[in-house]
Design an enzyme around this catalytic site. Sequence first.
Site, PDB file in Angstrom:
ATOM      1  N   GLY A  71      -5.919 -36.017  23.230  1.00  0.00           N
ATOM      2  CA  GLY A  71      -5.885 -37.557  22.410  1.00  0.00           C
ATOM      3  C   GLY A  71      -6.433 -38.483  23.292  1.00  0.00           C
ATOM      4  O   GLY A  71      -6.840 -37.976  24.622  1.00  0.00           O
ATOM      5  N   ILE A  73      -6.106 -43.149  23.759  1.00  0.00           N
ATOM      6  CA  ILE A  73      -5.123 -43.974  24.495  1.00  0.00           C
ATOM      7  C   ILE A  73      -4.183 -44.237  23.324  1.00  0.00           C
ATOM      8  O   ILE A  73      -4.421 -44.412  22.077  1.00  0.00           O
ATOM      9  CB  ILE A  73      -5.710 -45.250  25.010  1.00  0.00           C
ATOM     10  CG1 ILE A  73      -4.659 -45.879  25.986  1.00  0.00           C
ATOM     11  CG2 ILE A  73      -6.596 -45.956  23.870  1.00  0.00           C
ATOM     12  CD1 ILE A  73      -5.215 -47.047  26.771  1.00  0.00           C
ATOM     13  N   THR A  74      -2.869 -44.568  23.790  1.00  0.00           N
ATOM     14  CA  THR A  74      -1.712 -44.944  22.894  1.00  0.00           C
ATOM     15  C   THR A  74      -0.775 -45.910  23.855  1.00  0.00           C
ATOM     16  O   THR A  74      -0.926 -45.869  24.796  1.00  0.00           O
ATOM     17  CB  THR A  74      -0.931 -43.819  22.257  1.00  0.00           C
ATOM     18  OG1 THR A  74      -0.099 -44.625  21.058  1.00  0.00           O
ATOM     19  CG2 THR A  74      -0.244 -42.926  23.225  1.00  0.00           C
ATOM     20  N   HIS A  76       3.374 -46.979  24.312  1.00  0.00           N
ATOM     21  CA  HIS A  76       4.763 -46.472  23.635  1.00  0.00           C
ATOM     22  C   HIS A  76       5.474 -48.005  24.432  1.00  0.00           C
ATOM     23  O   HIS A  76       5.311 -48.409  25.409  1.00  0.00           O
ATOM     24  CB  HIS A  76       5.366 -45.335  24.748  1.00  0.00           C
ATOM     25  CG  HIS A  76       4.669 -44.178  24.474  1.00  0.00           C
ATOM     26  ND1 HIS A  76       4.528 -43.613  23.134  1.00  0.00           N
ATOM     27  CD2 HIS A  76       3.943 -43.379  25.191  1.00  0.00           C
ATOM     28  CE1 HIS A  76       3.875 -42.703  23.248  1.00  0.00           C
ATOM     29  NE2 HIS A  76       3.329 -42.250  24.443  1.00  0.00           N
ATOM     30  N   ALA A 141       1.924 -41.383  16.035  1.00  0.00           N
ATOM     31  CA  ALA A 141       0.922 -40.614  16.991  1.00  0.00           C
ATOM     32  C   ALA A 141       1.461 -39.263  17.450  1.00  0.00           C
ATOM     33  O   ALA A 141       2.640 -38.977  17.461  1.00  0.00           O
ATOM     34  CB  ALA A 141       0.616 -41.559  18.114  1.00  0.00           C
ATOM     35  N   GLY A 154       4.520 -34.650  22.532  1.00  0.00           N
ATOM     36  CA  GLY A 154       4.984 -34.744  21.646  1.00  0.00           C
ATOM     37  C   GLY A 154       4.382 -35.748  20.524  1.00  0.00           C
ATOM     38  O   GLY A 154       3.323 -35.884  20.328  1.00  0.00           O
ATOM     39  N   SER A 156       5.275 -40.131  18.715  1.00  0.00           N
ATOM     40  CA  SER A 156       5.900 -41.226  18.545  1.00  0.00           C
ATOM     41  C   SER A 156       6.104 -41.876  17.186  1.00  0.00           C
ATOM     42  O   SER A 156       4.800 -41.447  16.288  1.00  0.00           O
ATOM     43  CB  SER A 156       5.389 -41.939  19.559  1.00  0.00           C
ATOM     44  OG  SER A 156       4.084 -42.323  19.185  1.00  0.00           O
ATOM     45  N   CYS A 172      -5.563 -44.435  19.714  1.00  0.00           N
ATOM     46  CA  CYS A 172      -6.271 -42.850  19.736  1.00  0.00           C
ATOM     47  C   CYS A 172      -7.687 -43.074  19.813  1.00  0.00           C
ATOM     48  O   CYS A 172      -8.318 -42.000  19.112  1.00  0.00           O
ATOM     49  CB  CYS A 172      -5.507 -42.336  18.571  1.00  0.00           C
ATOM     50  SG  CYS A 172      -3.809 -42.374  18.625  1.00  0.00           S
TER      51      CYS A 172
END
EC number: 2.3.1.181
Length: 225
Positions: A71, A73-74, A76, A141, A154, A156, A172
């Site tokens: 993937g 970028i994300t 948290h 995500a 995993g 989120s 993403c």
Amino acid sequence: MPVTVRWLGETPYDACFDAMRAFTDARTPDTDDEIWVVEHPPVYTLGQAGNPAHLLVADSGVPLVKVDRGGQITYHGPGQIVAYLLVDLRRRKLMVRTLVTRIEEAVIETLAAYNLASARKAGAPGIYVESGPHRGAKIAALGLKIRNGCSYHGLSVNVKMDLRPFLAINPCGYAGLETIDMASLGATADWHEVAQTLVRRLIAHLDGATAAAALPQQALEQSND
């Protein structure tokens, strides 16, 4: 097959990342699968093939960590459930695509428990709002790494969080993609309640069960380590 659930509270991302890799490297054929449930302080993570250009604001004040999951970028942050799945796919006779599908179904069922309709989207891992004014917005995500037949990283799920940091990225890798949380869609359940529901669904799907067969909470092996 037994699954150990570890409730880690608020933990820095780097600590979890290092621990996941160490756990996976030290696994034996007899090591139980684990799910780690955590809430991270603000952090952006960029997948191994990710393009740094998807971080649109260089001085956001939020750290960026390059990681080895799939993937782009994300983000948290507080108010988001992060669940790390440390699963021996070979022992469970699971293909990667099957594991991803089961994780997605667990999230869809979790959201449905709070009257939120959601769906997967072809070619775009994660879960998206299915109807209403925020149709198509991303609410969960997903990104995994497989090493020696075992998964880590995993998913989120956005419960109730400050969504502004998502405006500083192409979530993403998709420019202009709206990101939403459960609270903005009218859900009033808190982080802990949703996390409990999600864990039950994840364990049920890891075992190949349907939603109706989700394990009761008292059946989970838990640890606060």
